[in-house]
Design a protein around this motif. Structure first.
Motif, PDB file in Angstrom:
ATOM      1  N   ALA A 116      -7.213   2.292  -2.138  1.00 21.73           N
ATOM      2  CA  ALA A 116      -8.640   1.730  -1.728  1.00 21.73           C
ATOM      3  C   ALA A 116      -9.132   0.945  -2.818  1.00 21.73           C
ATOM      4  O   ALA A 116      -9.717  -0.183  -2.447  1.00 21.73           O
ATOM      5  CB  ALA A 116      -9.765   2.821  -1.297  1.00 21.73           C
ATOM      6  N   ARG A 117      -9.325   1.325  -4.161  1.00 21.77           N
ATOM      7  CA  ARG A 117      -9.512   0.552  -4.833  1.00 21.77           C
ATOM      8  C   ARG A 117      -8.787  -0.803  -5.168  1.00 21.77           C
ATOM      9  O   ARG A 117      -9.392  -1.873  -5.540  1.00 21.77           O
ATOM     10  CB  ARG A 117      -9.699   1.266  -6.415  1.00 21.77           C
ATOM     11  CG  ARG A 117     -10.278   0.548  -7.756  1.00 21.77           C
ATOM     12  CD  ARG A 117     -11.568   0.101  -7.368  1.00 21.77           C
ATOM     13  NE  ARG A 117     -12.158  -0.329  -8.598  1.00 21.77           N
ATOM     14  CZ  ARG A 117     -13.086  -1.205  -8.747  1.00 21.77           C
ATOM     15  NH1 ARG A 117     -13.581  -1.828  -7.564  1.00 21.77           N
ATOM     16  NH2 ARG A 117     -13.674  -1.776  -9.832  1.00 21.77           N
TER      17      ARG A 117
ATOM     18  N   ALA B  49      -5.693  -4.532 -14.617  1.00 19.98           N
ATOM     19  CA  ALA B  49      -5.537  -5.932 -14.847  1.00 19.98           C
ATOM     20  C   ALA B  49      -7.054  -6.546 -14.240  1.00 19.98           C
ATOM     21  O   ALA B  49      -7.544  -7.387 -14.971  1.00 19.98           O
ATOM     22  CB  ALA B  49      -4.478  -6.864 -14.050  1.00 19.98           C
ATOM     23  N   LEU B  50      -7.559  -6.021 -13.210  1.00 23.42           N
ATOM     24  CA  LEU B  50      -8.630  -7.074 -12.421  1.00 23.42           C
ATOM     25  C   LEU B  50     -10.033  -6.171 -13.137  1.00 23.42           C
ATOM     26  O   LEU B  50     -10.865  -7.063 -12.735  1.00 23.42           O
ATOM     27  CB  LEU B  50      -8.329  -6.966 -11.209  1.00 23.42           C
ATOM     28  CG  LEU B  50      -7.195  -7.778 -10.547  1.00 23.42           C
ATOM     29  CD1 LEU B  50      -7.424  -7.830  -9.075  1.00 23.42           C
ATOM     30  CD2 LEU B  50      -7.224  -9.095 -11.312  1.00 23.42           C
TER      31      LEU B  50
ATOM     32  N   VAL C 223       0.894  -1.252  -0.007  1.00 20.17           N
ATOM     33  CA  VAL C 223      -0.027  -0.075   0.098  1.00 20.17           C
ATOM     34  C   VAL C 223       0.971   1.279   0.062  1.00 20.17           C
ATOM     35  O   VAL C 223       1.810   1.467   0.859  1.00 20.17           O
ATOM     36  CB  VAL C 223      -1.024   0.004   1.186  1.00 20.17           C
ATOM     37  CG1 VAL C 223      -1.774   1.309   1.256  1.00 20.17           C
ATOM     38  CG2 VAL C 223      -1.809  -1.180   1.035  1.00 20.17           C
ATOM     39  N   GLY C 224       0.677   2.138  -1.007  1.00 19.52           N
ATOM     40  CA  GLY C 224       1.449   3.599  -1.052  1.00 19.52           C
ATOM     41  C   GLY C 224       2.219   3.418  -2.193  1.00 19.52           C
ATOM     42  O   GLY C 224       3.028   4.526  -2.269  1.00 19.52           O
ATOM     43  N   ASP C 225       2.169   2.367  -3.025  1.00 21.38           N
ATOM     44  CA  ASP C 225       3.211   2.434  -4.154  1.00 21.38           C
ATOM     45  C   ASP C 225       2.570   3.289  -5.365  1.00 21.38           C
ATOM     46  O   ASP C 225       1.328   3.407  -5.368  1.00 21.38           O
ATOM     47  CB  ASP C 225       3.170   0.843  -4.614  1.00 21.38           C
ATOM     48  CG  ASP C 225       4.287   0.838  -5.801  1.00 21.38           C
ATOM     49  OD1 ASP C 225       5.371   0.503  -5.381  1.00 21.38           O
ATOM     50  OD2 ASP C 225       4.158   0.971  -6.827  1.00 21.38           O
ATOM     51  N   TYR C 226       3.498   3.983  -6.048  1.00 25.21           N
ATOM     52  CA  TYR C 226       2.793   4.719  -7.175  1.00 25.21           C
ATOM     53  C   TYR C 226       2.275   3.894  -8.491  1.00 25.21           C
ATOM     54  O   TYR C 226       1.064   4.454  -8.730  1.00 25.21           O
ATOM     55  CB  TYR C 226       4.080   5.514  -7.872  1.00 25.21           C
ATOM     56  CG  TYR C 226       3.762   6.570  -8.904  1.00 25.21           C
ATOM     57  CD1 TYR C 226       3.222   7.891  -8.455  1.00 25.21           C
ATOM     58  CD2 TYR C 226       3.638   6.235 -10.187  1.00 25.21           C
ATOM     59  CE1 TYR C 226       2.901   8.704  -9.336  1.00 25.21           C
ATOM     60  CE2 TYR C 226       3.353   7.056 -11.302  1.00 25.21           C
ATOM     61  CZ  TYR C 226       2.848   8.376 -10.705  1.00 25.21           C
ATOM     62  OH  TYR C 226       2.426   9.212 -11.945  1.00 25.21           O
ATOM     63  N   HIS C 227       2.725   2.846  -8.607  1.00 27.65           N
ATOM     64  CA  HIS C 227       2.070   2.070  -9.838  1.00 27.65           C
ATOM     65  C   HIS C 227       1.170   0.942  -9.606  1.00 27.65           C
ATOM     66  O   HIS C 227       0.262   0.639 -10.479  1.00 27.65           O
ATOM     67  CB  HIS C 227       3.537   1.411 -10.588  1.00 27.65           C
ATOM     68  CG  HIS C 227       4.307   2.369 -10.937  1.00 27.65           C
ATOM     69  ND1 HIS C 227       4.114   3.184 -12.328  1.00 27.65           N
ATOM     70  CD2 HIS C 227       5.633   2.997 -10.600  1.00 27.65           C
ATOM     71  CE1 HIS C 227       5.306   4.131 -12.532  1.00 27.65           C
ATOM     72  NE2 HIS C 227       6.063   3.998 -11.501  1.00 27.65           N
ATOM     73  N   ILE C 228       1.483   0.133  -8.399  1.00 32.67           N
ATOM     74  CA  ILE C 228       0.546  -1.063  -8.221  1.00 32.67           C
ATOM     75  C   ILE C 228      -0.725  -0.742  -8.049  1.00 32.67           C
ATOM     76  O   ILE C 228      -1.555  -1.495  -8.789  1.00 32.67           O
ATOM     77  CB  ILE C 228       1.141  -1.791  -6.901  1.00 32.67           C
ATOM     78  CG1 ILE C 228       2.592  -2.266  -7.091  1.00 32.67           C
ATOM     79  CG2 ILE C 228       0.352  -2.952  -6.575  1.00 32.67           C
ATOM     80  CD1 ILE C 228       3.247  -2.814  -5.641  1.00 32.67           C
ATOM     81  N   PRO C 229      -1.415   0.305  -7.615  1.00 33.77           N
ATOM     82  CA  PRO C 229      -2.740   0.273  -7.588  1.00 33.77           C
ATOM     83  C   PRO C 229      -3.429   0.325  -9.051  1.00 33.77           C
ATOM     84  O   PRO C 229      -4.492  -0.061  -9.402  1.00 33.77           O
ATOM     85  CB  PRO C 229      -3.361   1.626  -6.970  1.00 33.77           C
ATOM     86  CG  PRO C 229      -1.856   1.501  -6.055  1.00 33.77           C
ATOM     87  CD  PRO C 229      -0.802   1.410  -6.784  1.00 33.77           C
TER      88      PRO C 229
ATOM     89  N   ALA D 220      -7.899   2.101 -16.007  1.00 38.82           N
ATOM     90  CA  ALA D 220      -6.844   2.689 -16.092  1.00 38.82           C
ATOM     91  C   ALA D 220      -5.944   3.214 -14.841  1.00 38.82           C
ATOM     92  O   ALA D 220      -4.681   3.432 -14.777  1.00 38.82           O
ATOM     93  CB  ALA D 220      -6.303   3.581 -17.321  1.00 38.82           C
ATOM     94  N   ARG D 221      -6.798   3.667 -13.863  1.00 37.49           N
ATOM     95  CA  ARG D 221      -6.324   4.325 -12.870  1.00 37.49           C
ATOM     96  C   ARG D 221      -6.971   3.926 -11.444  1.00 37.49           C
ATOM     97  O   ARG D 221      -8.359   3.469 -11.705  1.00 37.49           O
ATOM     98  CB  ARG D 221      -6.479   5.811 -12.854  1.00 37.49           C
ATOM     99  CG  ARG D 221      -5.480   6.424 -14.039  1.00 37.49           C
ATOM    100  CD  ARG D 221      -3.881   6.216 -13.647  1.00 37.49           C
ATOM    101  NE  ARG D 221      -3.055   6.683 -14.726  1.00 37.49           N
ATOM    102  CZ  ARG D 221      -2.809   6.170 -15.443  1.00 37.49           C
ATOM    103  NH1 ARG D 221      -2.838   4.951 -15.724  1.00 37.49           N
ATOM    104  NH2 ARG D 221      -1.774   6.785 -16.419  1.00 37.49           N
TER     105      ARG D 221
END
Length: 306
Positions: free
Chosen positions: A264-265, A254-255, A242-248, A259-260
């Protein structure tokens, strides 16, 4: 590196389809990590153990995996070689969870050889992860590699330019300005020094939950850093950064085809895979999944909060 005879070897039997590089590659910061890398087809991993420095080499030999230990801590790393290779990774229940989403099901099959390592250590990964906070990958690697080479020692074994991670006490006692030539500013240097001062307590944590609590109690360490550490320290397949720039964005695209996405999402979409949420993120990363980029290009490494 010091020339020492191998203390012992151990033969491991990985499951069918096991992928050595994909699994132990999670322990290295790129191809030139001073403490871990592939050389001539074998993976070399240097560390400090309660018995002294050690190097573990893992090499495929047919359907088996040969583990070789060097240095005073060789028995320690050989005893844990299967865990370090990811062979203690528990996939119980994951197949059923993966089957509930076509993308995850496909990735679980395509990357079924990926296993999450468990080193049983906190501080070596914490050193690297602190260096990755809020900077580009190039800046993170520069600070990490320079710190290891300045404070560490050559690792035992026959491979050159492999280093044993620094003693935490040496980092805790170093003034923050010592890190400036490595490109490490005062904020990260002070966080590292605080963490190094309590490294013994961190290494005594019984499980991932306790380690996360103790880590996040340190000023400058948040959920992203803690998750990155416990994922390989304890083999925590549920640890989400949690807190990563890219992973969310990666997870949302993917799921859900979005695109953004924010943290929380991301957590909402990963909830059906609880127990293996971090594993899903690793599979997406292994497949090279990324959301479409809009606007200026950003570095591919994570800009973590902390």
């Amino acid at each position: 590196m010091t020339e020492t005879a191998a203390a012992a070897t151990r033969t491991l039997r990985p499951p069918d389809g096991y992928h050595l590089a994909a699994s132990v590659g999670l322990l290295a910061m790129g191809n030139h990590d001073p403490c871990a890398r592939f050389v001539d087809g074998a993976f070399w991993w240097a560390t400090r153990t309660p018995d002294g420095p050690a190097t573990l080499a893992l090499r495929r030999t047919g359907g088996e995996l040969l583990a070789t230990g060097y240095g005073p801590g060789a028995p320690w790393v050989l005893d844990r070689a299967d865990a370090i290779a990811g062979l203690r990774d528990d996939l119980t229940g994951f197949a059923a969870l993966a089957a509930t989403h076509p993308v995850v099901a496909e990735l679980a099959h395509a990357h079924r050889g990926l296993r999450i390592p468990r080193t049983g250590q906190v501080f070596p990964r914490l050193l690297r992860t602190i260096m990755e906070q809020k900077v580009t990958g190039t800046e993170a690697f520069r600070g990490y590699a320079a710190t290891v080479r300045h404070f560490g020692t050559p690792a035992p074994g026959p491979v050159s330019a492999l280093w044993t991670p620094p003693e935490p006490a040496a980092l805790a006692s170093a003034p923050y300005w010592v890190f400036h030539p490595f490109g490490v500013e005062q904020r990260r240097a002070e966080t590292l020094r605080r963490a190094a001062a309590v490294a013994d307590r961190l290494e005594r944590c019984a499980d991932s939950d306790e380690a996360t609590r103790r880590l996040t109690a340190i000023v400058g360490i948040g959920p992203w850093t803690a998750a990155e550490v416990v994922r390989t320290g304890y083999g925590d397949a549920d640890a989400v950064s949690v807190g990563d720039y890219h992973i969310p964005n990666m997870v949302s695209w993917a799921l859900a085809g979005q695109a953004r996405g924010d943290d929380a999402r991301m957590l909402e979409l990963l909830e059906p895979f609880r127990g293996h949420r971090g594993r899903v993120c690793l599979l997406l990363a292994a497949a090279g999944v990324h959301a479409p980029r809009f606007g200026p290009r950003m570095p591919l490494r994570s800009f973590a909060r902390f």
